[in-house]
Scaffold this motif. Structure first.
Motif, PDB file in Angstrom:
ATOM      1  N   ARG A 158      -6.380 -11.620  -0.355  1.00 38.60           N
ATOM      2  CA  ARG A 158      -6.774 -11.844   0.540  1.00 38.60           C
ATOM      3  C   ARG A 158      -6.904 -10.607   1.562  1.00 38.60           C
ATOM      4  N   THR A 159      -5.941  -9.451   1.088  1.00 37.37           N
ATOM      5  CA  THR A 159      -6.170  -8.273   1.889  1.00 37.37           C
ATOM      6  C   THR A 159      -6.381  -6.898   1.077  1.00 37.37           C
ATOM      7  N   THR A 160      -6.875  -5.976   1.729  1.00 39.45           N
ATOM      8  CA  THR A 160      -6.911  -4.604   1.071  1.00 39.45           C
ATOM      9  C   THR A 160      -6.118  -3.560   1.884  1.00 39.45           C
ATOM     10  N   ASN A 161      -5.207  -3.226   1.302  1.00 41.12           N
ATOM     11  CA  ASN A 161      -4.447  -2.320   2.100  1.00 41.12           C
ATOM     12  C   ASN A 161      -4.564  -0.686   1.808  1.00 41.12           C
ATOM     13  N   LEU A 162      -5.006  -0.011   2.769  1.00 41.65           N
ATOM     14  CA  LEU A 162      -5.339   1.416   2.863  1.00 41.65           C
ATOM     15  C   LEU A 162      -4.257   2.325   3.175  1.00 41.65           C
ATOM     16  N   SER A 163      -3.986   3.390   2.295  1.00 40.20           N
ATOM     17  CA  SER A 163      -2.824   4.160   2.771  1.00 40.20           C
ATOM     18  C   SER A 163      -3.212   5.683   2.507  1.00 40.20           C
ATOM     19  N   VAL A 164      -2.717   6.404   3.328  1.00 36.09           N
ATOM     20  CA  VAL A 164      -2.925   7.826   3.014  1.00 36.09           C
ATOM     21  C   VAL A 164      -1.793   8.798   3.390  1.00 36.09           C
ATOM     22  N   PHE A 165      -1.381   9.590   2.413  1.00 36.37           N
ATOM     23  CA  PHE A 165      -0.203  10.497   2.626  1.00 36.37           C
ATOM     24  C   PHE A 165      -0.697  11.950   2.426  1.00 36.37           C
ATOM     25  N   ARG A 218      19.402   1.813   5.113  1.00 39.82           N
ATOM     26  CA  ARG A 218      19.120   2.015   6.402  1.00 39.82           C
ATOM     27  C   ARG A 218      18.380   2.801   6.931  1.00 39.82           C
ATOM     28  N   LEU A 219      19.002   4.053   6.574  1.00 37.58           N
ATOM     29  CA  LEU A 219      18.297   5.343   6.965  1.00 37.58           C
ATOM     30  C   LEU A 219      16.937   5.372   6.716  1.00 37.58           C
ATOM     31  N   VAL A 220      16.371   4.928   5.296  1.00 41.75           N
ATOM     32  CA  VAL A 220      15.096   4.824   5.005  1.00 41.75           C
ATOM     33  C   VAL A 220      14.353   4.040   5.994  1.00 41.75           C
ATOM     34  N   LYS A 221      15.035   2.864   6.415  1.00 39.35           N
ATOM     35  CA  LYS A 221      14.085   1.960   7.003  1.00 39.35           C
ATOM     36  C   LYS A 221      13.930   2.468   8.474  1.00 39.35           C
ATOM     37  N   GLU A 222      14.972   3.315   8.933  1.00 38.43           N
ATOM     38  CA  GLU A 222      14.901   3.815  10.390  1.00 38.43           C
ATOM     39  C   GLU A 222      13.877   4.915  10.466  1.00 38.43           C
ATOM     40  N   ARG A 223      13.801   5.678   9.275  1.00 39.96           N
ATOM     41  CA  ARG A 223      12.701   6.668   9.091  1.00 39.96           C
ATOM     42  C   ARG A 223      11.300   6.385   8.515  1.00 39.96           C
ATOM     43  N   THR A 224      10.937   5.081   8.182  1.00 39.62           N
ATOM     44  CA  THR A 224       9.671   4.459   7.720  1.00 39.62           C
ATOM     45  C   THR A 224       8.980   4.824   9.044  1.00 39.62           C
ATOM     46  N   THR A 225       7.983   5.710   9.206  1.00 34.66           N
ATOM     47  CA  THR A 225       7.318   6.097  10.230  1.00 34.66           C
ATOM     48  C   THR A 225       5.976   5.331  10.415  1.00 34.66           C
ATOM     49  N   VAL A 226       5.740   4.224  10.495  1.00 32.63           N
ATOM     50  CA  VAL A 226       4.666   3.350  10.619  1.00 32.63           C
ATOM     51  C   VAL A 226       4.454   2.803  12.122  1.00 32.63           C
ATOM     52  N   GLY A 285       0.920  -1.366   0.168  1.00 37.14           N
ATOM     53  CA  GLY A 285      -0.203  -0.047   0.071  1.00 37.14           C
ATOM     54  C   GLY A 285       1.049   1.110   0.045  1.00 37.14           C
ATOM     55  N   ILE A 286       1.691   1.255   0.900  1.00 35.21           N
ATOM     56  CA  ILE A 286       2.694   2.603   0.972  1.00 35.21           C
ATOM     57  C   ILE A 286       3.575   2.494  -0.266  1.00 35.21           C
ATOM     58  N   CYS A 287       4.016   1.240  -0.590  1.00 38.06           N
ATOM     59  CA  CYS A 287       4.726   1.049  -1.560  1.00 38.06           C
ATOM     60  C   CYS A 287       3.911   1.637  -2.885  1.00 38.06           C
ATOM     61  N   ALA A 288       2.769   1.161  -2.872  1.00 42.53           N
ATOM     62  CA  ALA A 288       1.977   1.518  -4.222  1.00 42.53           C
ATOM     63  C   ALA A 288       1.752   3.100  -4.473  1.00 42.53           C
ATOM     64  N   MET A 289       1.653   3.703  -3.163  1.00 49.37           N
ATOM     65  CA  MET A 289       1.379   5.053  -3.185  1.00 49.37           C
ATOM     66  C   MET A 289       2.794   5.775  -3.653  1.00 49.37           C
ATOM     67  N   TYR A 290       3.831   5.388  -3.680  1.00 54.60           N
ATOM     68  CA  TYR A 290       4.957   5.980  -4.222  1.00 54.60           C
ATOM     69  C   TYR A 290       4.720   5.713  -5.920  1.00 54.60           C
ATOM     70  N   GLN A 291       4.123   4.906  -6.209  1.00 50.57           N
ATOM     71  CA  GLN A 291       3.926   4.735  -7.674  1.00 50.57           C
ATOM     72  C   GLN A 291       2.745   5.714  -8.293  1.00 50.57           C
ATOM     73  N   ALA A 292       1.887   5.667  -7.236  1.00 53.59           N
ATOM     74  CA  ALA A 292       0.624   6.695  -7.407  1.00 53.59           C
ATOM     75  C   ALA A 292       1.135   8.171  -7.615  1.00 53.59           C
ATOM     76  N   LEU A 293       2.186   8.453  -6.810  1.00 57.36           N
ATOM     77  CA  LEU A 293       2.449   9.909  -6.894  1.00 57.36           C
ATOM     78  C   LEU A 293       3.077  10.344  -8.131  1.00 57.36           C
ATOM     79  N   ALA A 338      -0.034   7.597   9.400  1.00 54.35           N
ATOM     80  CA  ALA A 338      -0.086   5.990  10.017  1.00 54.35           C
ATOM     81  C   ALA A 338      -1.627   5.883  10.472  1.00 54.35           C
ATOM     82  N   ASP A 339      -2.182   7.032  11.286  1.00 58.27           N
ATOM     83  CA  ASP A 339      -3.592   6.761  11.704  1.00 58.27           C
ATOM     84  C   ASP A 339      -4.812   6.379  10.600  1.00 58.27           C
ATOM     85  N   LEU A 340      -4.520   6.583   9.443  1.00 59.02           N
ATOM     86  CA  LEU A 340      -5.350   6.354   8.066  1.00 59.02           C
ATOM     87  C   LEU A 340      -4.858   5.188   7.391  1.00 59.02           C
ATOM     88  N   CYS A 341      -3.789   4.489   7.766  1.00 54.56           N
ATOM     89  CA  CYS A 341      -3.289   3.379   7.052  1.00 54.56           C
ATOM     90  C   CYS A 341      -3.732   2.124   7.695  1.00 54.56           C
TER      91      CYS A 341
END
Ligand SMILES: Nc1ncnc2c1ncn2[C@@H]1O[C@H](COP(=O)(O)OP(=O)(O)OP(=O)(O)O)[C@@H](O)[C@H]1O
Ligand SMILES: [Mg+2]
Length: 352
Positions: free
Chosen positions: A192-199, A344-352, A162-170, A210-213
């Motif tokens: 099986r799943t439907t992932n919701l994301s909001v940026f 590594r930096l991105v991993k630390e920053r992924t605020t989920v 979902g978050i990944c797909a959002m980068y494509q959506a942008l 994150a409150d809307l993902c």
């Protein structure tokens, strides 16, 4: 080489930084030797014919993978395990696809995604597992017939679906909508799943809300179940997954006892019901934020399967250009923008 593999519950999607894409059913099953091989019929060297052997410190086995397993392995099925990387089949499909997308020898940075709601609890474990993976894949058939690939990954990054797909959506959302304060939603409707994301376009740049993902446990598998129930009422027995998937592709008929039975009405009715249920769940999950969204992008195979039924989800819906591979495409966008040292930096920053 940069490689992304989105091992979905129904389809595994792989892309590499050379622009190659692979989509195969997420299925692994026992092999058998069919009459085609005995008669020496023309060999099918496509992705529909993946017969492989896998070898590692702990495994040594032969499998049919993807469409061939779906078609011909009686023990093949989709796995619904919440911890999909605990399934041996997951690593087999992933390695088979990785081998098909790599040239040897190559240093590989792999990115894969897991459902948003499991991200926090499973990400470290999945990364560790994939960093330790060391498989030799031999291809008896398919595009790499007679070849071997040594599959291991030098760096591994796990991101949320979902978050990944959002980068494509942008990449596809009109620039005019990307204004400060704007909210964008994405619905990645899978099997099986439907992932919701909001940026949100915040002062400091894009922010994941994150409150809307969220990951909803609803998807196209419910469509299969609904159709299966309706057909059982007519013919008295359930169809298996292969027949059900075939039924969703025209013509919508099944041959029983020498008679074609048409189920167009049942299929359409089920599509209406499941689309309705997914849209209700999405509206409920987003609450009042739903009306503040500037646009809702649609990703996942579900966006195509229920194609004409999304219009009333939001006044401004956009089905992505390649919805089924949107998570993989978006993750590739992320990888391409990063120097390896910054992963590594991105991993630390992924605020989920
Ligand atoms: N081109 C298409 N047209 C119609 N339906 C499609 C198409 N591609 C995929 N689908 C349907 O969409 C479903 C979901 O596909 P998708 O690959 O997004 O799911 P997944 O990623 O495997 O599932 P999950 O996200 O739950 O792990 C498939 O099972 C298939 O029925
Ligand atoms: Mg998916």
């Amino acid at each position: 080489m940069k490689l992304v593999i989105d091992k979905g519950y129904s389809f595994t999607k792989g892309v590499n930084d050379r622009g190659e894409t692979i989509i195969i059913p997420s299925m692994v099953g026992s092999p058998h030797y069919g009459p085609g091989e005995i008669k020496g019929e023309k060999i099918d060297s496509t992705l529909n014919n993946l017969h492989i052997a896998i070898e590692s410190d702990t495994i040594q086995a032969e499998y049919f993978v993807g469409e061939l397993a779906r078609r011909e392995s009686p023990d093949a099925s989709f796995s619904f395990d919440r911890r999909k990387f605990d399934q041996p089949g997951t690593l087999t499909v992933l390695s088979t696809v990785a081998g098909l997308l790599m040239k040897e020898p190559e240093t590989i940075t792999l990115c894969t995604c897991i459902p948003y709601s499991y991200f926090k609890s499973q990400r470290d474990e999945v990364e560790e597992k994939l960093r330790q993976l060391c498989f030799t894949v031999y291809y008896f058939s398919g595009p790499l017939q007679g070849k071997t690939r040594y599959v291991s990954f030098d760096q591994v990054l796990v991101l949320p679906e979902g978050i990944c797909a959002m980068y494509q959506a942008l990449e596809e959302i009109p620039r005019a909508l990307l204004k400060k304060g704007a909210l964008f939603g994405l619905v990645d409707s899978g099997y099986r799943t439907t992932n919701l994301s909001v940026f949100e376009m915040a002062e400091e740049g894009l922010r994941i809300r994150a409150d809307l993902c969220k990951t909803l446990n609803i998807g196209i598998s419910q469509l299969h179940e609904s159709i299966s129930r309706k057909i059982k009422d007519v013919i008295g027995e359930e169809l298996d997954i292969t027949d059900l998937s075939n039924l969703l592709v025209s013509p919508k008929e099944v041959w029983i006892d020498g008679q074609p039975l048409n189920f167009t009405q049942e299929v359409d009715q089920s599509r209406d019901e499941v689309a309705h249920a997914i849209k209700d769940r999405v509206r409920l999950a987003w609450g009042k934020a739903h009306r503040q969204l500037r646009i809702v992008a649609l990703a996942g195979g579900g966006s195509l399967e229920l194609k004409d039924r999304w219009k009333d989800l939001h006044a401004n819906v956009h089905i992505l250009n390649r919805p089924q591979t949107a998570n993989a495409d978006g993750a590739m966008q992320v990888l391409k923008r990063l120097e390896n040292s910054k992963l590594r930096l991105v991993k630390e920053r992924t605020t989920v």
